[in-house]
Design a protein around this motif. Structure first.
Motif, PDB file in Angstrom:
ATOM      1  N   ALA A   1       0.830  -1.214   0.000  1.00  0.00           N
ATOM      2  CA  ALA A   1       0.000   0.000   0.000  1.00  0.00           C
ATOM      3  C   ALA A   1       0.859   1.257   0.000  1.00  0.00           C
ATOM      4  O   ALA A   1       0.567   2.219  -0.721  1.00  0.00           O
ATOM      5  N   ALA A   2       1.926   1.255   0.793  1.00  0.00           N
ATOM      6  CA  ALA A   2       2.807   2.425   0.853  1.00  0.00           C
ATOM      7  C   ALA A   2       3.495   2.662  -0.489  1.00  0.00           C
ATOM      8  O   ALA A   2       3.529   3.797  -0.982  1.00  0.00           O
ATOM      9  N   LEU A   3       4.048   1.604  -1.071  1.00  0.00           N
ATOM     10  CA  LEU A   3       4.745   1.763  -2.353  1.00  0.00           C
ATOM     11  C   LEU A   3       3.789   2.176  -3.463  1.00  0.00           C
ATOM     12  O   LEU A   3       4.125   3.039  -4.291  1.00  0.00           O
ATOM     13  N   ALA A   4       2.600   1.599  -3.499  1.00  0.00           N
ATOM     14  CA  ALA A   4       1.621   1.976  -4.520  1.00  0.00           C
ATOM     15  C   ALA A   4       1.241   3.449  -4.375  1.00  0.00           C
ATOM     16  O   ALA A   4       1.077   4.164  -5.368  1.00  0.00           O
ATOM     17  N   THR A   5       1.134   3.914  -3.136  1.00  0.00           N
ATOM     18  CA  THR A   5       0.808   5.322  -2.899  1.00  0.00           C
ATOM     19  C   THR A   5       1.946   6.227  -3.348  1.00  0.00           C
ATOM     20  O   THR A   5       1.712   7.255  -4.002  1.00  0.00           O
ATOM     21  N   PHE A   6       3.195   5.854  -3.014  1.00  0.00           N
ATOM     22  CA  PHE A   6       4.339   6.649  -3.459  1.00  0.00           C
ATOM     23  C   PHE A   6       4.412   6.708  -4.988  1.00  0.00           C
ATOM     24  O   PHE A   6       4.680   7.769  -5.555  1.00  0.00           O
ATOM     25  N   VAL A   7       4.175   5.583  -5.652  1.00  0.00           N
ATOM     26  CA  VAL A   7       4.198   5.571  -7.120  1.00  0.00           C
ATOM     27  C   VAL A   7       3.116   6.499  -7.662  1.00  0.00           C
ATOM     28  O   VAL A   7       3.361   7.291  -8.580  1.00  0.00           O
ATOM     29  N   ARG A   8       1.917   6.437  -7.087  1.00  0.00           N
ATOM     30  CA  ARG A   8       0.822   7.294  -7.550  1.00  0.00           C
ATOM     31  C   ARG A   8       1.150   8.770  -7.339  1.00  0.00           C
ATOM     32  O   ARG A   8       0.900   9.607  -8.200  1.00  0.00           O
ATOM     33  N   LEU A   9       1.751   9.095  -6.187  1.00  0.00           N
ATOM     34  CA  LEU A   9       2.027  10.493  -5.863  1.00  0.00           C
ATOM     35  C   LEU A   9       3.284  11.042  -6.538  1.00  0.00           C
ATOM     36  O   LEU A   9       3.321  12.221  -6.908  1.00  0.00           O
TER      37      LEU A   9
END
Length: 92
Positions: free
Chosen positions: A55-63
């Motif tokens: 979840a953290a990595l997916a959020t960083f990629v999105r942001l």
């Protein structure tokens, strides 16, 4: 928010925080509450850790995008070896 044990509680106390650090600490407290609830429901810590990382990595990629996230992750081995993620280390 109820008071629960926190796997993220700093060992040496909070110390002075700027706004960003205080907000991150509050976010960790929310995550700890959810984590504790999931463990009480029988979810294994390893499964929680893997899901949290995803979840953290997916959020960083999105942001921030793929490249910026990859650069951030490339720094993690040294930071881990330096004890930045060791909750039992004692800061002096």
């Amino acid at each position: 928010m109820s008071t629960t044990k926190s796997i993220f509680a700093p060992v040496s106390g909070l110390g002075p925080f700027d706004h960003g650090q205080a907000e991150r600490q509050l976010a960790l407290e929310y995550l700890a509450e959810a984590w504790n609830g999931a463990e009480e429901d029988g979810i294994e810590s390893a499964a929680l850790a893997h899901a949290s990382l995803f979840a953290a990595l997916a959020t960083f990629v999105r942001l921030h995008g793929d490249e910026a996230t990859a650069e951030l992750i490339a720094q993690l081995p040294d930071r881990i070896r330096n004890g930045e993620y060791n909750l039992e280390r004692i800061l002096q």
